[in-house]
Design a protein around this motif. Structure first.
Motif, PDB file in Angstrom:
ATOM      1  N   PRO A 127       0.818  -1.232   0.000  1.00 25.22           N
ATOM      2  CA  PRO A 127       0.000   0.000   0.000  1.00 25.22           C
ATOM      3  C   PRO A 127       0.849   1.278   0.000  1.00 25.22           C
ATOM      4  N   ALA A 128       1.879   1.340   0.843  1.00 25.86           N
ATOM      5  CA  ALA A 128       2.727   2.535   0.883  1.00 25.86           C
ATOM      6  C   ALA A 128       3.545   2.658  -0.393  1.00 25.86           C
ATOM      7  N   LEU A 129       4.014   1.534  -0.922  1.00 28.38           N
ATOM      8  CA  LEU A 129       4.794   1.551  -2.151  1.00 28.38           C
ATOM      9  C   LEU A 129       3.946   2.064  -3.310  1.00 28.38           C
ATOM     10  N   GLU A 130       2.697   1.643  -3.382  1.00 29.93           N
ATOM     11  CA  GLU A 130       1.813   2.110  -4.451  1.00 29.93           C
ATOM     12  C   GLU A 130       1.510   3.597  -4.294  1.00 29.93           C
ATOM     13  N   GLN A 131       1.351   4.055  -3.032  1.00 23.46           N
ATOM     14  CA  GLN A 131       1.157   5.491  -2.805  1.00 23.46           C
ATOM     15  C   GLN A 131       2.386   6.272  -3.269  1.00 23.46           C
ATOM     16  N   LEU A 132       3.575   5.745  -2.950  1.00 24.85           N
ATOM     17  CA  LEU A 132       4.818   6.405  -3.338  1.00 24.85           C
ATOM     18  C   LEU A 132       4.951   6.450  -4.860  1.00 24.85           C
ATOM     19  N   MET A 133       4.618   5.357  -5.527  1.00 22.22           N
ATOM     20  CA  MET A 133       4.687   5.343  -6.993  1.00 22.22           C
ATOM     21  C   MET A 133       3.670   6.311  -7.601  1.00 22.22           C
ATOM     22  N   GLY A 134       2.488   6.397  -6.984  1.00 21.60           N
ATOM     23  CA  GLY A 134       1.492   7.360  -7.451  1.00 21.60           C
ATOM     24  C   GLY A 134       1.980   8.794  -7.292  1.00 21.60           C
ATOM     25  N   LEU A 135       2.669   9.066  -6.168  1.00 18.46           N
ATOM     26  CA  LEU A 135       3.219  10.395  -5.930  1.00 18.46           C
ATOM     27  C   LEU A 135       4.274  10.729  -6.982  1.00 18.46           C
ATOM     28  N   VAL A 136       5.141   9.776  -7.291  1.00 24.48           N
ATOM     29  CA  VAL A 136       6.176   9.993  -8.302  1.00 24.48           C
ATOM     30  C   VAL A 136       5.539  10.289  -9.661  1.00 24.48           C
ATOM     31  N   ARG A 137       4.527   9.526 -10.021  1.00 27.56           N
ATOM     32  CA  ARG A 137       3.859   9.775 -11.309  1.00 27.56           C
ATOM     33  C   ARG A 137       3.210  11.167 -11.334  1.00 27.56           C
ATOM     34  N   LEU A 138       2.588  11.555 -10.209  1.00 25.81           N
ATOM     35  CA  LEU A 138       1.972  12.883 -10.128  1.00 25.81           C
ATOM     36  C   LEU A 138       3.025  13.975 -10.280  1.00 25.81           C
ATOM     37  N   ALA A 139       4.128  13.850  -9.554  1.00 25.52           N
ATOM     38  CA  ALA A 139       5.192  14.858  -9.639  1.00 25.52           C
ATOM     39  C   ALA A 139       5.782  14.918 -11.042  1.00 25.52           C
ATOM     40  N   GLU A 140       5.957  13.761 -11.671  1.00 25.21           N
ATOM     41  CA  GLU A 140       6.509  13.734 -13.030  1.00 25.21           C
ATOM     42  C   GLU A 140       5.574  14.408 -14.038  1.00 25.21           C
ATOM     43  N   SER A 141       4.288  14.471 -13.725  1.00 22.58           N
ATOM     44  CA  SER A 141       3.334  15.101 -14.638  1.00 22.58           C
ATOM     45  C   SER A 141       3.331  16.628 -14.525  1.00 22.58           C
ATOM     46  N   ARG A 142       3.958  17.165 -13.483  1.00 21.95           N
ATOM     47  CA  ARG A 142       4.030  18.623 -13.308  1.00 21.95           C
ATOM     48  C   ARG A 142       4.997  19.209 -14.328  1.00 21.95           C
ATOM     49  N   ARG A 143       4.657  20.375 -14.849  1.00 18.13           N
ATOM     50  CA  ARG A 143       5.476  20.958 -15.913  1.00 18.13           C
ATOM     51  C   ARG A 143       6.732  21.642 -15.390  1.00 18.13           C
ATOM     52  N   SER A 144       6.610  22.387 -14.306  1.00 19.00           N
ATOM     53  CA  SER A 144       7.777  23.139 -13.847  1.00 19.00           C
ATOM     54  C   SER A 144       8.568  22.353 -12.809  1.00 19.00           C
ATOM     55  N   ARG A 145       9.838  22.637 -12.772  1.00 15.56           N
ATOM     56  CA  ARG A 145      10.740  22.014 -11.799  1.00 15.56           C
ATOM     57  C   ARG A 145      10.290  22.319 -10.374  1.00 15.56           C
ATOM     58  N   ALA A 146       9.908  23.583 -10.125  1.00 16.46           N
ATOM     59  CA  ALA A 146       9.462  23.988  -8.790  1.00 16.46           C
ATOM     60  C   ALA A 146       8.214  23.210  -8.379  1.00 16.46           C
ATOM     61  N   ALA A 147       7.292  23.006  -9.319  1.00 15.81           N
ATOM     62  CA  ALA A 147       6.067  22.265  -9.009  1.00 15.81           C
ATOM     63  C   ALA A 147       6.372  20.798  -8.734  1.00 15.81           C
ATOM     64  N   GLN A 148       7.339  20.229  -9.449  1.00 14.55           N
ATOM     65  CA  GLN A 148       7.728  18.842  -9.186  1.00 14.55           C
ATOM     66  C   GLN A 148       8.294  18.689  -7.769  1.00 14.55           C
ATOM     67  N   VAL A 149       9.203  19.602  -7.399  1.00 17.39           N
ATOM     68  CA  VAL A 149       9.815  19.529  -6.064  1.00 17.39           C
ATOM     69  C   VAL A 149       8.761  19.733  -4.984  1.00 17.39           C
ATOM     70  N   GLU A 150       7.881  20.709  -5.176  1.00 21.64           N
ATOM     71  CA  GLU A 150       6.842  20.976  -4.175  1.00 21.64           C
ATOM     72  C   GLU A 150       5.895  19.788  -4.034  1.00 21.64           C
ATOM     73  N   THR A 151       5.515  19.190  -5.145  1.00 18.68           N
ATOM     74  CA  THR A 151       4.652  18.005  -5.097  1.00 18.68           C
ATOM     75  C   THR A 151       5.323  16.887  -4.319  1.00 18.68           C
ATOM     76  N   MET A 152       6.622  16.691  -4.554  1.00 19.22           N
ATOM     77  CA  MET A 152       7.356  15.641  -3.847  1.00 19.22           C
ATOM     78  C   MET A 152       7.458  15.947  -2.354  1.00 19.22           C
ATOM     79  N   ILE A 153       7.793  17.172  -1.997  1.00 25.30           N
ATOM     80  CA  ILE A 153       7.958  17.527  -0.587  1.00 25.30           C
ATOM     81  C   ILE A 153       6.655  17.325   0.176  1.00 25.30           C
TER      82      ILE A 153
END
Length: 197
Positions: A68-94
């Motif tokens: 469950p946590a691994l799938e949440q983490l993979m979902g977070l990575v996919r969401l961050a990768e979909s962000r256009r700006s570098r700042a938005a990717q970092v903020e999504t990850m944090i």
């Protein structure tokens, strides 16, 4: 042991959840390699055969516990990768990592800190590249060494902060505020090093 007897000992649904919770307790207390199926069975008050009825190996239990946590983490990575700006990717990850830790404090420590768990997860199809993707999102493309070090420190620090008993007493909102604040300071944009040093 018959399937019916095993189901009576552990039961479907909630019983499997209790088995996973018991395994997580033992894994975080003793480590995956030092936890046997017999220990899990003893802690539950059931036979080892009843555990085997639900999971054929300790590897299967580890995967069931962390999935469950691994799938949440993979979902977070996919969401961050979909962000256009570098700042938005970092903020999504944090923010996403802070929320993931809050929801899975002990589990995240196991996922990121137990070498046997890591070895088992290397056989999980998406896991071997997940660490690289996390660092790439935090450090950016073609990162300087300082950014790579900062990303590594953030990921390792989250593991420690999430499982430290002195921090476990904090309520979720306070913990989240500290984690996000520290992560922002650590991952702030860096000026390129000058050529003259």
């Amino acid at each position: 042991m018959t399937a019916e007897l095993a189901e009576r000992q552990i039961g479907p649904g909630a019983g499997r959840e209790r088995l996973r919770a018991t395994a997580l307790d033992l894994f975080t207390e003793r480590g995956v390699s030092a936890t046997s199926l017999q220990m899990i069975a003893d802690a539950m008050g059931v036979t080892k055969a009843a555990v085997y009825h639900h999971y054929k190996s300790k590897d299967e239990i580890v995967l069931a516990v962390v999935r469950p946590a691994l799938e949440q983490l993979m979902g977070l990575v996919r969401l961050a990768e979909s962000r256009r700006s570098r700042a938005a990717q970092v903020e999504t990850m944090i923010v996403g990592l802070a929320d993931l830790i809050i929801a899975n404090r002990r589990l995240y420590a196991l996922l990121q800190g137990d070498p046997t768990c890591t070895a088992i997860l290397q056989r999980y199809p998406e896991f071997p590249t997940l660490g690289e993707r996390l660092v790439a999102l935090l450090a950016g493309p073609d990162p300087d060494p300082g950014s790579v070090v900062a990303a590594g420190m953030l990921l390792a620090g989250l593991r420690g902060a999430g499982s430290d008993p002195r921090v476990m007493v904090l309520d979720d909102e306070e913990f989240r505020r500290y984690v996000v604040g520290c992560a922002h300071r650590l991952m702030r944009p860096r000026r390129p090093a000058s050529a003259t040093g």
